[in-house]
Design an enzyme around this catalytic site. Sequence first.
Site, PDB file in Angstrom:
ATOM      1  N   CYS A   1      -3.009 -14.257  -3.366  1.00  0.00           N
ATOM      2  CA  CYS A   1      -2.652 -14.649  -1.990  1.00  0.00           C
ATOM      3  C   CYS A   1      -2.891 -16.137  -1.785  1.00  0.00           C
ATOM      4  O   CYS A   1      -3.007 -16.605  -0.659  1.00  0.00           O
ATOM      5  CB  CYS A   1      -3.410 -13.813  -0.969  1.00  0.00           C
TER       6      CYS A   1
ATOM      7  N   ARG B   1       0.839  -1.202   0.000  1.00  0.00           N
ATOM      8  CA  ARG B   1       0.000   0.000   0.000  1.00  0.00           C
ATOM      9  C   ARG B   1       0.873   1.251   0.000  1.00  0.00           C
ATOM     10  O   ARG B   1       0.578   2.244  -0.676  1.00  0.00           O
ATOM     11  CB  ARG B   1      -0.888   0.021   1.243  1.00  0.00           C
TER      12      ARG B   1
ATOM     13  N   SER C   1     -17.557  -7.041  -3.204  1.00  0.00           N
ATOM     14  CA  SER C   1     -18.899  -7.633  -3.268  1.00  0.00           C
ATOM     15  C   SER C   1     -19.592  -7.603  -1.912  1.00  0.00           C
ATOM     16  O   SER C   1     -20.807  -7.760  -1.835  1.00  0.00           O
ATOM     17  CB  SER C   1     -18.819  -9.071  -3.786  1.00  0.00           C
TER      18      SER C   1
ATOM     19  N   ASP D   1      -6.761  -7.230  -5.934  1.00  0.00           N
ATOM     20  CA  ASP D   1      -6.289  -8.030  -4.793  1.00  0.00           C
ATOM     21  C   ASP D   1      -7.387  -9.014  -4.381  1.00  0.00           C
ATOM     22  O   ASP D   1      -8.001  -8.873  -3.332  1.00  0.00           O
ATOM     23  CB  ASP D   1      -5.937  -7.096  -3.620  1.00  0.00           C
TER      24      ASP D   1
ATOM     25  N   ALA E   1     -20.677  -1.609  -3.709  1.00  0.00           N
ATOM     26  CA  ALA E   1     -20.801  -3.029  -3.360  1.00  0.00           C
ATOM     27  C   ALA E   1     -21.254  -3.760  -4.616  1.00  0.00           C
ATOM     28  O   ALA E   1     -22.418  -3.680  -5.003  1.00  0.00           O
ATOM     29  CB  ALA E   1     -21.816  -3.205  -2.235  1.00  0.00           C
TER      30      ALA E   1
HETATM   31  N1  SAH Z   1      -7.231  -5.490  -0.714  1.00  0.00           N
HETATM   32  C1  SAH Z   1      -7.846  -5.747   0.558  1.00  0.00           C
HETATM   33  C2  SAH Z   1      -7.976  -7.210   0.876  1.00  0.00           C
HETATM   34  C3  SAH Z   1      -8.789  -7.994  -0.132  1.00  0.00           C
HETATM   35  S1  SAH Z   1      -9.481  -9.454   0.487  1.00  0.00           S
HETATM   36  C4  SAH Z   1      -7.078  -4.988   1.638  1.00  0.00           C
HETATM   37  O1  SAH Z   1      -6.050  -4.356   1.345  1.00  0.00           O
HETATM   38  O2  SAH Z   1      -7.503  -5.015   2.796  1.00  0.00           O
HETATM   39  C5  SAH Z   1     -10.526  -9.958  -0.785  1.00  0.00           C
HETATM   40  C6  SAH Z   1     -11.840  -9.227  -0.867  1.00  0.00           C
HETATM   41  O3  SAH Z   1     -12.499  -9.647  -2.049  1.00  0.00           O
HETATM   42  C7  SAH Z   1     -12.843  -9.474   0.257  1.00  0.00           C
HETATM   43  O4  SAH Z   1     -13.163  -8.274   0.878  1.00  0.00           O
HETATM   44  C8  SAH Z   1     -14.070 -10.068  -0.422  1.00  0.00           C
HETATM   45  O5  SAH Z   1     -15.305  -9.583   0.111  1.00  0.00           O
HETATM   46  C9  SAH Z   1     -13.903  -9.588  -1.837  1.00  0.00           C
HETATM   47  N2  SAH Z   1     -14.536 -10.410  -2.872  1.00  0.00           N
HETATM   48  C10 SAH Z   1     -14.611 -11.751  -2.953  1.00  0.00           C
HETATM   49  N3  SAH Z   1     -15.205 -12.117  -4.096  1.00  0.00           N
HETATM   50  C11 SAH Z   1     -15.511 -10.987  -4.776  1.00  0.00           C
HETATM   51  C12 SAH Z   1     -16.127 -10.713  -6.044  1.00  0.00           C
HETATM   52  N4  SAH Z   1     -16.536 -11.687  -6.844  1.00  0.00           N
HETATM   53  N5  SAH Z   1     -16.257  -9.427  -6.417  1.00  0.00           N
HETATM   54  C13 SAH Z   1     -15.826  -8.415  -5.614  1.00  0.00           C
HETATM   55  N6  SAH Z   1     -15.258  -8.629  -4.433  1.00  0.00           N
HETATM   56  C14 SAH Z   1     -15.091  -9.887  -3.995  1.00  0.00           C
END
Ligand code: SAH
Length: 399
Positions: free
Chosen positions: A343, A218, A257, A303, A283
Site C-alpha cells: 500500500c 477480501r 504486532s 498485507d 500478537a
Molecule cells: N489487512 C488489514 C490491514 C493491515 S494494516 C485489514 O484488512 O484491515 C497493517 C498492519 O500491520 C497494522 O495492523 C500493524 O499493526 C501491523 N504491523 C506493522 N508492523 C508489523 C510487524 N512487524 N509484524 C506484524 N504486524 C505488523
Amino acid sequence: MYNTVYLKKGKEESLGRFHPWVFSGAIHHIDGRPEEGDVVRVLSADGRFLAVGHVQIGSIAVRVLSFEDITIGRDFWYQRLSTAYDVRKSIFKQWTSGEGEPTNAFRLVHGEGDGLPGLVIDVYDRTAVMQAHSVGMHVSRHEIADALAEVLDGVVENIYYKSENTLAYKASEDGGNGFLKGGIATADDIAVENGLRFHVDWLGGQKTGFFVDQRENRALLERYSHGRKVLNMFCYTGGFSFYAMRGGAELVHSVDSSSRAIDITRANVELNFPGDARHEAYAEDAFKYLDRMGDQYDLIILDPPAFAKHKDALRNALIGYRKLNAKAFEKIRPGGILFTFSCSQVVTKDNFRTAVFTAAAMSGRRVRILHQLTQPADHPVSIYHPEGEYLKGLVLYVE
Ligand code: SAH
C-alpha cells in the site's frame, strides 16, 4: 483576495495537464505572505491564471483545489462533497436496489481522486470520520464539516475529526481529535461490509479505524478459502479473517504486532462467528512468526503497512517486500494461494511485481499470477494524478 504564487517560466505545463500539485522548485515568487494552509492563486510567469489551492511547506508547495478562478467557500465544499457522494451512489447500487449483501462502510472522499487533495473521509454507518493530510484541509475543517452535514443529512449523525497522526503538531495546537458534529457514537459502534459486521475503532485505531480499501480483495479471498488453512498476516482488525471463515476455511490464524488490533480481531470474529473454534489470533512480529511457523498454511495473506512512506525509502522498502514474500514462498504448501499487497504510494506496480518475482525466484517455486488487484472504486484515481493508485496486490498460485 488571495495571495498570488507566480511560477517560473515554463513551469505551468503540469497544471495545464491538470496535475494537482505545484512543487516548490517551480515557484518564482509569492506576492504577499500567505501562511501555511491559506488558499493562494497560482499564475504563470506571464500572469495567466492557472489554479487556486492550499499552500503548504515542503516539496509540494500548493495542492490544487480548482483550475477555475473561484473562491473556496461553502459552495465549493458542498459541490465537491455532493459530487463525491453521487459517485458512491453509482458504485453502491445495492443501497437503492436492495440486492446483494449490505455495506455501510465506504470512503466518501479520497483526496486527489475526488478533487480534494489532502482530505480523506470514511463513513461507517452513522459516523463520518474525517482526516486531514494538509494544513489547508485542517484549517477548513469546520467549513467542510458544515457542508458534509448538509450533503449527508439523514445518513450520518456524527462527524469525527481525526488528524492527530497525520498532522500531529497542528492537531495538538488546536485541541486534537474530536467530534465536529454529533458525538453520541462510541468506539463500540458496528459497521457492515458485505454483510459481515465489525467494530470500528475510530477513536483509537489506525487510519480512520478500518481499512475499507480491501473490501473487494477480501470478497475475492472468500472465494478461495474453502477447506484451506489460512494465515492472515498483518491482520489489523481481522477483515480478511472473517471473510475466510465465511468462505469455509478449515482454520484461520490472524497475526499482528499490535495487541490492541488482535483484541479487536477477536471481538470481530466473535461478532460474526460466536464460539467458532477455527480461529486463533496472535500478537506477534510478522518476521518472527513466519520464521517459527510450520508449513501447514495453504492460503496466506500478506498485507503489511506501507514500507515506503517517501521516495527515499523506496530501495529499503523493496528489500522488505522481497524478504517478506520470500518467507511465504518458502513455507506455503504446494498448491497454495498467496494474496500479497503493497500500500506504499511510491512503490509502483512494476516495482512491487519485481520484488515479488525476485522472492519467488529465490524460492525456486513455480508461481503463477492469478489476479492483479488494486483499490476499490470508492478510492478513485484522478486520471491526471496516477500517483493516486497506491494499493497493489497479486494473487499467486504456488505449485
Ligand atoms: N489487512 C488489514 C490491514 C493491515 S494494516 C485489514 O484488512 O484491515 C497493517 C498492519 O500491520 C497494522 O495492523 C500493524 O499493526 C501491523 N504491523 C506493522 N508492523 C508489523 C510487524 N512487524 N509484524 C506484524 N504486524 C505488523
